[in-house]
Design an enzyme around this catalytic site. Structure first.
Site, PDB file in Angstrom:
ATOM      1  N   VAL A 280       3.945   0.213  -5.504  1.00 20.71           N
ATOM      2  CA  VAL A 280       3.153   1.378  -5.111  1.00 20.71           C
ATOM      3  C   VAL A 280       1.657   1.037  -5.138  1.00 20.71           C
ATOM      4  O   VAL A 280       0.889   1.480  -4.281  1.00 20.71           O
ATOM      5  CB  VAL A 280       3.449   2.586  -6.033  1.00 20.71           C
ATOM      6  N   CYS A 281       1.245   0.225  -6.110  1.00 18.51           N
ATOM      7  CA  CYS A 281      -0.171  -0.089  -6.306  1.00 18.51           C
ATOM      8  C   CYS A 281      -0.875  -0.607  -5.047  1.00 18.51           C
ATOM      9  O   CYS A 281      -1.938  -0.100  -4.685  1.00 18.51           O
ATOM     10  CB  CYS A 281      -0.349  -1.072  -7.457  1.00 18.51           C
TER      11      CYS A 281
END
Length: 187
Positions: free
Chosen positions: A46-47
């Site tokens: 997700v980062c």
């Protein structure tokens, strides 16, 4: 205790920005609006989507006089390696701050102690060094840079227009409210 309206705590760290390692301190966040975005770790899932979304909106933040700082408990060396290997992270032009000791992450109350990682924390800091917005997400929930941009504009508006507040879904140029006895029960 909420961090809202508290002053950021002192810190000193090394960041990766524009092919260089730079020093970032609490003093660097003062004198202008800043956004500090904590994320769990480099080389994750997700980062990079979040940091790329911020990179895509970075020019808009800069037009507002806002600097963005991405922070994780990784080292600045890890940030450089990630930048060199990820197409999404190659777009990032704002500082990626290394916090391997967890000092900054703990200062902002987003440390997951048993993992040594940060929660997804977003903080908007005014030029005086006070936290004006604080959002903390579970690490499975990604953030939206356009919504953050809207909130920064609202925070800047409220700061420059004492006595006015921004209602839900407020967008730049829309009407604001002036709290008063006459408004009680009328909204």
């Amino acid at each position: 205790m909420s961090l809202i309206n508290t002053e950021i705590k002192p810190f000193k760290a090394t960041a990766y920005k524009d092919g260089k390692f730079i020093e970032v301190t609490d003093a660097a966040l003062k004198g202008k609006w800043s956004v500090v975005v904590f994320y769990p770790a480099d080389f994750t899932f997700v980062c990079p989507t979040e940091l790329e979304d911020l990179a895509d909106h970075y020019a808009e933040f800069q037009k507002l006089g806002v600097e963005i700082y991405g922070v994780s408990t990784d080292t600045h060396f890890s940030h450089k390696a990630w930048h060199d290997t990820s197409d999404a992270i190659k777009k990032v032009k704002y500082p990626l701050v290394g916090d391997p000791t967890g000092t900054i992450t703990r200062n902002f109350d987003v440390m997951i102690e048993e993992e040594g990682l940060a929660l997804r924390g977003t903080f908007v800091i005014n030029p005086e060094g006070q936290i004006k917005l604080c959002e903390i997400h579970d690490n499975g929930i990604g953030r939206d840079a356009s919504e953050l941009l809207r909130k920064v504009k609202a925070a800047q508006y409220v700061a420059s227009h004492p006595g006015e507040v921004c209602p839900a879904k407020w967008k730049e140029g829309a009407s604001t409210l002036k709290p008063s006895l006459e408004l009680v029960g009328k909204i």
